[in-house]
Design an enzyme around this catalytic site. Structure first.
Site, PDB file in Angstrom:
ATOM      1  N   CYS A 133      -9.656  -3.200 -10.581  1.00  0.00           N
ATOM      2  CA  CYS A 133      -9.191  -1.980  -9.910  1.00  0.00           C
ATOM      3  C   CYS A 133      -7.832  -2.182  -9.250  1.00  0.00           C
ATOM      4  O   CYS A 133      -7.334  -1.277  -8.582  1.00  0.00           O
ATOM      5  CB  CYS A 133     -10.215  -1.484  -8.898  1.00  0.00           C
ATOM      6  SG  CYS A 133     -10.457  -2.626  -7.521  1.00  0.00           S
ATOM      7  N   ASN A 189      -4.280  -6.935  -6.877  1.00  0.00           N
ATOM      8  CA  ASN A 189      -3.150  -6.882  -5.925  1.00  0.00           C
ATOM      9  C   ASN A 189      -3.265  -8.004  -4.908  1.00  0.00           C
ATOM     10  O   ASN A 189      -2.308  -8.721  -4.628  1.00  0.00           O
ATOM     11  CB  ASN A 189      -3.127  -5.539  -5.183  1.00  0.00           C
ATOM     12  CG  ASN A 189      -3.150  -4.371  -6.125  1.00  0.00           C
ATOM     13  OD1 ASN A 189      -2.734  -4.506  -7.265  1.00  0.00           O
ATOM     14  ND2 ASN A 189      -3.641  -3.233  -5.672  1.00  0.00           N
ATOM     15  N   ASP A 190      -4.457  -8.116  -4.325  1.00  0.00           N
ATOM     16  CA  ASP A 190      -4.643  -9.172  -3.337  1.00  0.00           C
ATOM     17  C   ASP A 190      -4.864 -10.523  -4.001  1.00  0.00           C
ATOM     18  O   ASP A 190      -4.470 -11.551  -3.453  1.00  0.00           O
ATOM     19  CB  ASP A 190      -5.823  -8.841  -2.417  1.00  0.00           C
ATOM     20  CG  ASP A 190      -5.381  -7.887  -1.315  1.00  0.00           C
ATOM     21  OD1 ASP A 190      -4.312  -8.124  -0.731  1.00  0.00           O
ATOM     22  OD2 ASP A 190      -6.096  -6.905  -1.060  1.00  0.00           O
ATOM     23  N   ARG A 239     -10.591   4.213  -1.691  1.00  0.00           N
ATOM     24  CA  ARG A 239     -10.086   3.424  -0.558  1.00  0.00           C
ATOM     25  C   ARG A 239     -10.329   4.198   0.739  1.00  0.00           C
ATOM     26  O   ARG A 239      -9.462   4.950   1.198  1.00  0.00           O
ATOM     27  CB  ARG A 239      -8.583   3.168  -0.706  1.00  0.00           C
ATOM     28  CG  ARG A 239      -8.196   2.219  -1.820  1.00  0.00           C
ATOM     29  CD  ARG A 239      -6.685   1.996  -1.785  1.00  0.00           C
ATOM     30  NE  ARG A 239      -6.266   0.853  -2.559  1.00  0.00           N
ATOM     31  CZ  ARG A 239      -5.784   0.922  -3.811  1.00  0.00           C
ATOM     32  NH1 ARG A 239      -5.671   2.067  -4.415  1.00  0.00           N
ATOM     33  NH2 ARG A 239      -5.407  -0.184  -4.436  1.00  0.00           N
ATOM     34  N   GLU A 270     -10.986 -10.701  -4.802  1.00  0.00           N
ATOM     35  CA  GLU A 270      -9.552 -10.596  -4.510  1.00  0.00           C
ATOM     36  C   GLU A 270      -9.029 -11.781  -3.699  1.00  0.00           C
ATOM     37  O   GLU A 270      -7.866 -11.806  -3.315  1.00  0.00           O
ATOM     38  CB  GLU A 270      -9.225  -9.268  -3.828  1.00  0.00           C
ATOM     39  CG  GLU A 270     -10.061  -8.922  -2.627  1.00  0.00           C
ATOM     40  CD  GLU A 270      -9.768  -7.520  -2.092  1.00  0.00           C
ATOM     41  OE1 GLU A 270      -8.796  -6.888  -2.517  1.00  0.00           O
ATOM     42  OE2 GLU A 270     -10.527  -7.071  -1.214  1.00  0.00           O
ATOM     43  N   HIS A 330       0.824  -1.213   0.000  1.00  0.00           N
ATOM     44  CA  HIS A 330       0.000   0.000   0.000  1.00  0.00           C
ATOM     45  C   HIS A 330       0.856   1.259   0.000  1.00  0.00           C
ATOM     46  O   HIS A 330       0.443   2.288  -0.513  1.00  0.00           O
ATOM     47  CB  HIS A 330      -1.013  -0.036   1.144  1.00  0.00           C
ATOM     48  CG  HIS A 330      -2.145  -0.973   0.836  1.00  0.00           C
ATOM     49  ND1 HIS A 330      -2.142  -2.282   1.253  1.00  0.00           N
ATOM     50  CD2 HIS A 330      -3.245  -0.806   0.080  1.00  0.00           C
ATOM     51  CE1 HIS A 330      -3.220  -2.873   0.778  1.00  0.00           C
ATOM     52  NE2 HIS A 330      -3.911  -2.001   0.074  1.00  0.00           N
TER      53      HIS A 330
HETATM   54  C1  PEP Z   1      -6.515  -4.974  -4.745  1.00  0.00           C
HETATM   55  O1  PEP Z   1      -6.329  -5.794  -3.834  1.00  0.00           O
HETATM   56  O2  PEP Z   1      -6.194  -5.188  -5.925  1.00  0.00           O
HETATM   57  C2  PEP Z   1      -7.109  -3.656  -4.467  1.00  0.00           C
HETATM   58  C3  PEP Z   1      -7.455  -2.849  -5.424  1.00  0.00           C
HETATM   59  O3  PEP Z   1      -7.268  -3.313  -3.176  1.00  0.00           O
HETATM   60  P1  PEP Z   1      -6.061  -2.862  -2.231  1.00  0.00           P
HETATM   61  O4  PEP Z   1      -4.849  -2.631  -3.093  1.00  0.00           O
HETATM   62  O5  PEP Z   1      -6.506  -1.626  -1.542  1.00  0.00           O
HETATM   63  O6  PEP Z   1      -5.910  -4.020  -1.312  1.00  0.00           O
HETATM   64 MG    MG Z   2      -7.275  -5.528  -1.955  1.00  0.00          MG
END
Ligand code: PEP
Ligand code: MG
Length: 582
Positions: A513, A465-466, A302, A442, A195
């Site tokens: 996203c 990302n997750d 977020r 995710e 993050h």
């Molecule tokens: C993700 O996990 O891809 C996402 C967009 O959420 P974050 O990066 O805030 O966990």
């Molecule tokens: Mg995420």
């Protein structure tokens, strides 16, 4: 002497400037430059705090039980000596006088220097005295905090030729830099989609993370170049290297200016398919950058960043409502997808009930994170839901839920949304009764059990990302495994492709996203998989748009099918190359 360090590129571009070193401990305190006229009063603040700690230690000594072990008295003696030692006191004064650091910053900086000396000492006993110095400094800092008067927040007075160099920066601390002008960021730790990296990217300035030992090897005020495209940091560059990078920097600035021309053109492929490019934001005012870049909505707000840096309490409903409404109004009728709080893992809250759980959880990324935390704190969750719903009376709002995996979590969440609506009805407050509710996909389990989601929700958003983190079991913030964090792993690509295909078949809108959506080298691949809605940081929007404008969906079909049919890394790469050339 010139030398080069290598790390992980997280935010593109080239920065040239002076190193602005931030010691780890300094991140917990305010750091700002003082005026020359404030030097003596700053030193006086130190002396007052020093006296306070002296008194504390003497009280401890007086309270020692008669049969207390003799080490206790010895320990107090050592701490008293450190408290008055010139290495701590005079050197701190020196930093206040010569660098004009505020006292907290000077003290933590000096602690950092002393710690480094201690690390080099061979004698174990002496090396362990480092902990004593840390404890004394902590006491002084606490005394300063107790006595402090309106110090202001964060970093002040920094100038725009500076590049932040730190061991690590927590996402909440990174947020401080949103209001500051820096040229770039370098950290020792971190992964591509931590993050911290995401916030750095949202600032649109070059950054490299996982640059091991950068904060130990780079000195304050060193001239450095950050190549954010390649994750390279050049310290004290030779004149010819500096010239080359200055040239590349101006070329990039030119490219950026050219991209601006795309701002007003509609986003569609060569074959005429319309593509939505939305923005990811962390704070309501980021919506300005989203509109400026030509985003057609906010695909991910977020909200947890509103909750961070709230040391004593979480924001009340009115404060949250104000923030959501502001984002909605700034977007001027365009949809705003507000994600409910996603705390935990690398985004712990400063204070909340159960906050200790973060410190004790062995695997916080697998623990009480995101919707799991919200469902465990229904009153706080209801407060947020009411605030979001109330904002829906002022524009187009969607609610997005992070980290769902189980049917009962979806049902419980939908029940609470109904409850929040009932409460607003009772209070006679306006909201959009048809507000759409969507889920982040995710967790691999969510993608594989997609029918659970398709049946219950209005839309989906793939959080790559997750999804990558949980599919590959790679901590996204851990640079020691960063080389294994691979968006092109066949397992990841299959989950994304499956989700896009099934959602399309069910007629449920789906977007991406995660950071993959903002990576122009993956735009065509995602288009070829059927993605029509991307959400990314505003700084990435135009470069992704350029890729969309150059793409033809028909010609992408075959090479994208080849990527998905490949399992060997070389085959994936070769097929991807064909996607790029199609
Ligand atoms: C993700 O996990 O891809 C996402 C967009 O959420 P974050 O990066 O805030 O966990
Ligand atoms: Mg995420």
């Amino acid at each position: 002497m010139s030398f080069t360090l290598h790390g992980i590129p997280v935010s593109r571009g080239i920065a040239i400037g002076r190193a602005y070193l931030i010691a780890p401990a300094a991140l917990d305190v305010d750091h700002y430059l003082i005026e020359p006229a404030q030097i003596e009063s700053e030193i006086e603040r130190f002396r007052t705090a020093q006296q306070h700690v002296h008194y504390e230690l003497e009280t401890l000594r007086a309270d020692l039980a008669a049969d207390a072990p003799s080490e206790m008295g010895a320990f107090i003696n050592v701490h008293s000596m450190i408290l008055n030692d010139a290495m701590l006191v005079q050197e701190t004064f020196d930093l206040i006088r010569t660098r004009r650091y505020n006292v907290e910053w000077a003290l933590t900086e000096q602690l950092e220097r002393l710690s480094r000396h201690f690390d080099d000492i061979e004698d174990e006993y002496l090396r362990e005295r480092k902990a004593d110095i840390e404890q004394v400094v902590e006491r002084v800092l606490k005394a300063l905090a107790g006595a402090s008067v309106a110090l202001g927040d964060g970093v002040h007075g920094a100038c725009d030729e500076m590049i932040v160099v730190a061991h690590d920066i927590a996402p909440a601390d990174m947020m401080q830099f949103k209001t500051q002008t820096f040229q770039g960021f370098v950290t020792d730790l971190g992964g591509r989609t931590s993050h911290t990296a995401i916030v750095a990217r949202s600032l649109g300035i070059p950054a490299a993370v996982g640059v091991q030992h950068a904060s130990a090897l780079i000195r304050q005020d060193d001239l450095i170049i950050v190549d954010g495209d390649h994750g390279i940091v050049i310290v004290d560059p030779a004149p010819i290297v500096l010239e080359e990078y200055s040239y590349r920097q101006s070329e990039k600035a030119l490219e950026q200016r050219k991209l601006q021309r795309l701002k007003f053109s509609p986003t569609q492929t060569l074959c005429g398919t319309r593509i939505e490019l939305c923005a990811n934001i962390e704070l309501p005012d980021d919506a300005r950058a989203a509109v400026d870049a030509g985003a057609t909505g906010v695909g991910l707000f977020r909200t947890e960043f509103l909750f961070m840096n709230h040391k004593d309490r979480l924001p009340e409903e009115e404060e949250q409502f104000g923030a959501y409404r502001r984002a909605v109004e700034l977007m001027n009728g365009l949809p705003v997808t507000i994600r409910t709080i996603d705390v935990g893992a690398d985004k712990p809250l400063d204070s909340m009930s159960g906050g200790d759980a973060y410190e004790t959880a062995a695997n916080p990324a697998l623990g009480l994170r995101a919707i799991r935390w919200s469902l465990s704190e229904p009153q706080m969750f209801l407060t947020q839901l009411r605030a979001i719903l109330r904002a829906s009376a002022f524009g187009s709002v969607k609610i997005l839920i992070p980290m769902l995996a189980h049917a009962q979590e979806i049902d419980q969440t939908l029940d609470l949304i109904r409850e929040a609506k009932r409460q607003l009805d009772d209070a006679g407050m306006a909201y959009d009764p048809n507000v759409q509710v969507g889920a982040m996909i995710e967790i691999p389990a969510a993608a594989i059990a997609l029918p659970l989601f398709l049946k219950r929700l209005d839309f989906l958003s793939i959080g790559t990302n997750d999804l990558i983190q949980y599919t590959l079991a790679i901590d996204r913030a851990d640079n020691s495994v960063a080389h294994l964090y691979d968006p092109l792993h066949p397992a990841v690509l299959h989950l994304i492709a499956f989700t896009l295909r099934e959602a399309k078949r069910a007629g449920v809108p789906v977007s991406v996203c995660g950071e993959m959506a903002g990576d122009p080298t993956l735009t065509r691949l995602l288009l070829g998989m059927g993605l029509t809605e991307f959400s990314m940081h505003p700084s990435q929007l135009l470069v992704v748009k350029q890729e969309v404008l150059r793409s033809h969906l028909k010609t992408l079909e075959k090479p994208v099918a080849d990527v998905l049919a490949s399992f060997e890394p070389e085959e994936v790469q070769a097929a991807l190359k064909r996607v790029m050339l199609a």
